[in-house]
Motif scaffolding. Structure first.
Motif, PDB file in Angstrom:
ATOM      1  N   THR A  14       0.838  -1.210   0.000  1.00 22.02           N
ATOM      2  CA  THR A  14       0.000   0.000   0.000  1.00 22.02           C
ATOM      3  C   THR A  14       0.871   1.258   0.000  1.00 22.02           C
ATOM      4  N   GLN A  15       1.961   1.200   0.804  1.00 18.84           N
ATOM      5  CA  GLN A  15       2.886   2.344   0.897  1.00 18.84           C
ATOM      6  C   GLN A  15       3.445   2.688  -0.485  1.00 18.84           C
ATOM      7  N   SER A  16       3.837   1.674  -1.249  1.00 17.43           N
ATOM      8  CA  SER A  16       4.409   1.950  -2.581  1.00 17.43           C
ATOM      9  C   SER A  16       3.338   2.505  -3.520  1.00 17.43           C
ATOM     10  N   ASP A  17       2.081   2.024  -3.347  1.00 20.37           N
ATOM     11  CA  ASP A  17       0.984   2.581  -4.156  1.00 20.37           C
ATOM     12  C   ASP A  17       0.737   4.050  -3.810  1.00 20.37           C
ATOM     13  N   LEU A  18       0.932   4.386  -2.521  1.00 19.48           N
ATOM     14  CA  LEU A  18       0.680   5.759  -2.049  1.00 19.48           C
ATOM     15  C   LEU A  18       1.580   6.775  -2.744  1.00 19.48           C
ATOM     16  N   ASN A  19       2.780   6.328  -3.124  1.00 19.26           N
ATOM     17  CA  ASN A  19       3.724   7.258  -3.747  1.00 19.26           C
ATOM     18  C   ASN A  19       3.178   7.830  -5.053  1.00 19.26           C
ATOM     19  N   ASN A  20       2.194   7.126  -5.638  1.00 19.40           N
ATOM     20  CA  ASN A  20       1.600   7.602  -6.891  1.00 19.40           C
ATOM     21  C   ASN A  20       0.281   8.343  -6.666  1.00 19.40           C
ATOM     22  N   MET A  21      -0.087   8.532  -5.380  1.00 17.56           N
ATOM     23  CA  MET A  21      -1.383   9.175  -5.092  1.00 17.56           C
ATOM     24  C   MET A  21      -1.212  10.680  -4.867  1.00 17.56           C
ATOM     25  N   GLU A  22      -2.354  11.351  -4.837  1.00 15.23           N
ATOM     26  CA  GLU A  22      -2.351  12.781  -4.531  1.00 15.23           C
ATOM     27  C   GLU A  22      -1.926  13.007  -3.077  1.00 15.23           C
ATOM     28  N   ASP A  23      -1.335  14.190  -2.822  1.00 17.65           N
ATOM     29  CA  ASP A  23      -0.869  14.491  -1.461  1.00 17.65           C
ATOM     30  C   ASP A  23      -1.999  14.474  -0.437  1.00 17.65           C
ATOM     31  N   ASP A  24      -3.212  14.877  -0.860  1.00 16.29           N
ATOM     32  CA  ASP A  24      -4.308  14.965   0.116  1.00 16.29           C
ATOM     33  C   ASP A  24      -5.184  13.711   0.132  1.00 16.29           C
ATOM     34  N   ASP A  25      -4.695  12.609  -0.462  1.00 16.43           N
ATOM     35  CA  ASP A  25      -5.463  11.354  -0.415  1.00 16.43           C
ATOM     36  C   ASP A  25      -5.655  10.937   1.052  1.00 16.43           C
ATOM     37  N   GLN A  27      -6.026   8.179   2.458  1.00 17.22           N
ATOM     38  CA  GLN A  27      -5.289   6.993   2.908  1.00 17.22           C
ATOM     39  C   GLN A  27      -3.966   7.356   3.573  1.00 17.22           C
ATOM     40  N   THR A  28      -3.377   8.490   3.185  1.00 15.27           N
ATOM     41  CA  THR A  28      -2.048   8.854   3.690  1.00 15.27           C
ATOM     42  C   THR A  28      -2.025   8.915   5.207  1.00 15.27           C
ATOM     43  N   SER A  29      -2.987   9.670   5.788  1.00  9.61           N
ATOM     44  CA  SER A  29      -2.960   9.831   7.249  1.00  9.61           C
ATOM     45  C   SER A  29      -3.264   8.510   7.962  1.00  9.61           C
ATOM     46  N   TYR A  30      -4.100   7.662   7.339  1.00 12.62           N
ATOM     47  CA  TYR A  30      -4.391   6.357   7.954  1.00 12.62           C
ATOM     48  C   TYR A  30      -3.164   5.451   7.918  1.00 12.62           C
ATOM     49  N   MET A  31      -2.408   5.517   6.829  1.00  7.75           N
ATOM     50  CA  MET A  31      -1.173   4.728   6.748  1.00  7.75           C
ATOM     51  C   MET A  31      -0.179   5.159   7.817  1.00  7.75           C
ATOM     52  N   VAL A  32      -0.073   6.473   7.983  1.00 10.25           N
ATOM     53  CA  VAL A  32       0.840   7.022   8.994  1.00 10.25           C
ATOM     54  C   VAL A  32       0.514   6.436  10.366  1.00 10.25           C
ATOM     55  N   SER A 100      -7.277  20.622   5.463  1.00 10.10           N
ATOM     56  CA  SER A 100      -7.136  19.158   5.370  1.00 10.10           C
ATOM     57  C   SER A 100      -5.668  18.748   5.415  1.00 10.10           C
ATOM     58  N   GLY A 101      -4.828  19.492   4.758  1.00  9.52           N
ATOM     59  CA  GLY A 101      -3.393  19.194   4.774  1.00  9.52           C
ATOM     60  C   GLY A 101      -2.782  19.387   6.159  1.00  9.52           C
ATOM     61  N   LEU A 102      -3.372  20.301   6.936  1.00 10.06           N
ATOM     62  CA  LEU A 102      -2.840  20.577   8.280  1.00 10.06           C
ATOM     63  C   LEU A 102      -3.011  19.375   9.208  1.00 10.06           C
ATOM     64  N   GLU A 103      -4.161  18.706   9.099  1.00 12.89           N
ATOM     65  CA  GLU A 103      -4.389  17.514   9.944  1.00 12.89           C
ATOM     66  C   GLU A 103      -3.363  16.435   9.648  1.00 12.89           C
ATOM     67  N   ALA A 104      -3.101  16.213   8.359  1.00 16.84           N
ATOM     68  CA  ALA A 104      -2.109  15.202   7.964  1.00 16.84           C
ATOM     69  C   ALA A 104      -0.722  15.587   8.481  1.00 16.84           C
ATOM     70  N   LYS A 105      -0.410  16.880   8.394  1.00 12.45           N
ATOM     71  CA  LYS A 105       0.896  17.371   8.869  1.00 12.45           C
ATOM     72  C   LYS A 105       1.032  17.135  10.377  1.00 12.45           C
ATOM     73  N   ALA A 106      -0.043  17.461  11.114  1.00  9.44           N
ATOM     74  CA  ALA A 106      -0.009  17.279  12.581  1.00  9.44           C
ATOM     75  C   ALA A 106       0.161  15.808  12.945  1.00  9.44           C
ATOM     76  N   THR A 107      -0.578  14.933  12.240  1.00  6.95           N
ATOM     77  CA  THR A 107      -0.468  13.489  12.506  1.00  6.95           C
ATOM     78  C   THR A 107       0.949  12.999  12.227  1.00  6.95           C
ATOM     79  N   ALA A 108       1.522  13.428  11.112  1.00 10.27           N
ATOM     80  CA  ALA A 108       2.878  13.006  10.750  1.00 10.27           C
ATOM     81  C   ALA A 108       3.890  13.468  11.800  1.00 10.27           C
ATOM     82  N   CYS A 109       3.746  14.695  12.262  1.00  7.31           N
ATOM     83  CA  CYS A 109       4.654  15.206  13.315  1.00  7.31           C
ATOM     84  C   CYS A 109       4.540  14.374  14.581  1.00  7.31           C
TER      85      CYS A 109
END
Length: 524
Positions: A14-25, A27-32, A100-109
Motif C-alpha cells: 500500500t505504501q508503494s501505491d501511495l507514492n503515486n497518489m495525490e498528497d491529500d489522499d 489513505q495517507t494519514s491512515y497509513m501514517v 485538510s493538509g494541516l491535519e495530515a501534517k499534525a499526525t505526521a509530526c
C-alpha cells in the motif's frame, strides 16, 4: 506476532501505491497511524521498516500549507467541502488556509515523536533531519497540534542524539535551546504553552548541569518572572470581575476555567524549577533569588490553596536538592510548612509533609529543631479519623514516610523507641509507591540491625513485618530491580529457617499474601 510479517508486507505494498497518489489522499494519514501502531506492537523489530516509512512521513510533516489571499466575492463562491478556512482582512479581502493538509501534517509530526520515543538507537540517523524540521514548527501558528508535537519531540530527539556522543548532543542542544526558551515567552495558547514548558524541563534533565549559558538563564528568569507576576495579576482581575454587576453563575464558571489554566501553567513553572534544582543544585540559587519574593508570595496564608501547594513544592525541591545551603531560606518557609500541615486540602498537607521529610533526609543539623517540631503535627494528621480515605490517603502516607525519615536521619531529635512502634503499626503504605519503597528500605535497616523495638519481645512483631512485605509485593511497590527487593526476600528467608516462627507468620496470611511471598523469594 505470527501475523505481523504478512501484515507488514500488505502495508508495504500500500505504501508503494501511495507514492503515486495525490498528497491529500485520505489513505495517507491512515497509513501514517497504521505504521505507528505496528511499531508499538513490534518494538525494536520495527527498525528494519523505518527507512521505508520515514521519508513519506517527513515529506508529510514538512508540507507547506496551501494559503491564499482572495477577494471576498471569490470566498463566497467556494464550497465548504473544499476544506478551506478564511479570515477576513478588512472588507475586500480574506486570508485562507487549506485545513485538510494541516491535519495530515499534525499526525505526521506526532508519529515522528512516537518513533523517536520508541526506537531511540534505531532513530539516531534521522535525528538531525527531524530536529531541523521540528524546531521551526514551534512557531507554526496555523495548527496547535503541530506545535505540541514539535515541543514534545525535543527531549526524545536529545535522547537519540546522546547515543552519538556528547559533542553531537551539545550541537543539537545549541540548535534547540534558544527557540525553545523563546517559545515559552511567546506561545499564545495555554495548552500548547504547557507542553513547551514540560518539554523544556525534560530537556534540561536530559542535558544536565551547565546546559544553559548566562544569556539563556537571564532570558528564562525574565519569562518565568513574567508568568508568576501574570498569575497574581490574573487572580486580582478575577476578583474584580466577581464584584461587577453582570456577575452570575455562568461568569463564575468561566472564571474558574481561567483559574484552572493559570494553575496549570504554575505547575509547569514548578516543573522547570524542579529540573533546574535537580541538575544545577545550589549553584542555581543566586539566579533563583530574582524569583524568590514571588515564590514566598505563593505560600502566604491568604493565597488560594493551589498557590500554596505549588509554592511549597518549589521549596521542597530547594530543600531536597540544595541542602544544606537551603537553610538560609528557612525563615521564608518554616511557619508555612508547619502551619500547612493543618490545611483542609490534602494536596497542601502532602506538599508540607514531603518538605518536612526531605528536611530530615537532606537538610543537615540546622534542621534538627524544625524536625522535632514537625513530629507531633505529622502524628496528628496520621491519627485523624478520616486520614485513610481516598481523598486523604496520599497526604497521610507522606506524613508516615516523613516520620520514617526523621527516625532514620535525625534520630537525636525524637524519642525513637517511643515512636517506632507507632510507625510500624501504620505500615504498609499502599498509594504513594515512591514513599512506600523508602519506608520498606528503612524497615530493612531496622530488621537487619535486629532493632529490639521492631523485632519485638520473642519475635512477636515478625508476623506483622511479614504481612507488610507481602502487601508491598501485592501493591507492586516492590520492584525486582530495586536492591530493596533482595533485602526483603532475605528477611523472609531468614524467618523461614525457624519452622515454628514461619508457621505462626503464615497462619496470619491469606492465600494472595502467601503467593506474593513465594514469588518474591523465587525472583528476588
Amino acid at each position: 506476532m505470527q501475523d505481523a510479517s504478512n501484515v507488514m508486507q500488505l502495508l508495504l505494498k500500500t505504501q508503494s501505491d501511495l507514492n503515486n497518489m495525490e498528497d491529500d489522499d485520505p489513505q495517507t494519514s491512515y497509513m501514517v497511524s497504521a505504521w505507528a501502531r505496528m511499531c508499538k506492537i513490534l518494538g525494536k523489530d520495527f527498525q528494519q521498516y523505518l527507512p521505508l516509512v520515514i521519508e513519506p512521513l517527513i515529506k508529510t510533516a514538512s508540507a507547506k500549507p496551501d494559503v491564499a489571499l482572495l477577494d471576498t466575492q471569490d470566498v463566497e463562491n467556494m464550497s465548504d467541502d473544499d476544506g478551506w478556512q478564511f479570515v477576513n482582512l478588512g472588507d475586500q479581502q480574506s486570508f485562507g488556509i487549506k485545513t485538510s493538509g494541516l491535519e495530515a501534517k499534525a499526525t505526521a509530526c506526532q508519529m515522528l515523536v512516537y518513533y523517536a520515543k520508541e526506537l531511540r538507537e534505531g532513530f539516531v540517523e534521522y535525528t538531525e533531519q527531524v530536529v531541523k524540521l521540528m524546531v521551526p514548527l514551534l512557531k507554526f501558528y496555523f495548527h496547535d497540534n503541530v506545535r505540541v508535537a514539535a515541543a514534545e519531540s525535543m527531549p526524545f530527539l536529545l535522547e537519540c542524539a546522546r547515543i552519538r556522543g556528547p559533542e553531537y548532543l551539545a550541537q543539537m542542544w545549541q540548535f534547540i535551546c534558544d527557540p525553545l526558551i523563546k517559545a515559552i515567552g511567546t506561545e499564545p495558547d495555554t495548552d500548547v504553552l504547557s507542553e513547551i514548558m514540560n518539554s523544556f524541563a525534560k530537556s534540561i534533565e536530559v542535558m544536565g548541569d551547565g546546559c544553559l549559558n548566562d544569556e539563556h538563564l537571564e532570558e528564562l528568569g525574565g519569562i518565568l518572572k513574567a508568568k508568576l507576576e501574570g498569575h497574581f495579576k490574573n487572580q486580582e482581575l478575577r476578583q474584580v470581575k466577581r464584584q461587577e454587576e453582570n456577575y452570575d453563575q455562568q461568569v463564575e464558571m468561566s472564571l474558574q476555567d481561567e483559574d484552572e489554566c493559570d494553575v496549570y501553567i504554575l505547575t509547569k513553572v514548578s516543573d522547570i524549577l524542579h529540573s533546574l534544582f535537580s541538575t544545577y543544585r545550589e549553584k542555581i540559587l543566586p539566579w533563583f533569588e530574582q524569583l524568590l519574593p514571588l515564590i514566598v508570595n505563593l505560600i502566604c496564608s491568604s493565597r488560594p490553596w493551589p498557590d500554596r501547594q505549588w509554592g511549597l513544592c518549589i521549596f521542597d525541591d530547594i530543600i531536597e536538592h540544595c541542602s544544606p545551603t537551603s537553610f538560609k531560606y528557612v525563615e521564608y518557609f518554616r511557619w508555612p510548612m508547619l502551619l500547612n500541615m493543618r490545611d483542609n486540602n490534602p494536596e497542601v498537607r502532602q506538599a508540607a509533609a514531603y518538605g518536612l521529610g526531605v528536611m530530615a533526609q537532606f537538610g543537615g543539623d540546622d534542621y534538627r529543631s524544625l524536625c522535632s517540631e514537625a513530629v507531633p503535627l505529622l502524628v496528628k494528621v496520621i491519627k485523624c479519623a478520616n486520614s485513610k480515605t481516598k481523598k486523604n490517603v496520599i497526604a497521610t502516607e507522606n506524613c508516615i514516610s516523613a516520620i520514617g525519615k526523621i527516625l532514620k536521619f535525625k534520630p537525636n531529635c525524637v524519642n525513637v523507641d517511643e515512636v517506632l512502634p507507632h510507625w510500624l503499626s501504620w505500615l504498609p503504605l499502599h498509594e504513594d509507591k515512591e514513599e512506600a519503597i523508602q519506608t520498606l528500605s528503612f524497615l530493612c535497616d531496622l530488621i537487619e540491625s535486629n532493632h529490639p523495638v521492631v523485632i519485638g519481645p520473642n519475635n512477636s512483631n515478625l508476623p506483622k513485618i511479614i504481612s507488610i512485605i507481602a502487601e508491598g509485593k501485592i501493591n507492586e511497590t516492590i520492584n525486582y530491580e530495586d536492591p530493596c527487593a533482595k533485602r526483603l526476600a532475605n528477611v523472609v528467608r531468614q524467618v523461614q529457617t525457624s519452622e515454628d516462627l514461619w508457621l505462626e507468620c503464615v497462619s496470619q496470611l491469606d492465600d494472595e499474601q502467601q503467593e506474593a511471598l513465594e514469588e518474591l523469594i523465587n525472583f528476588a
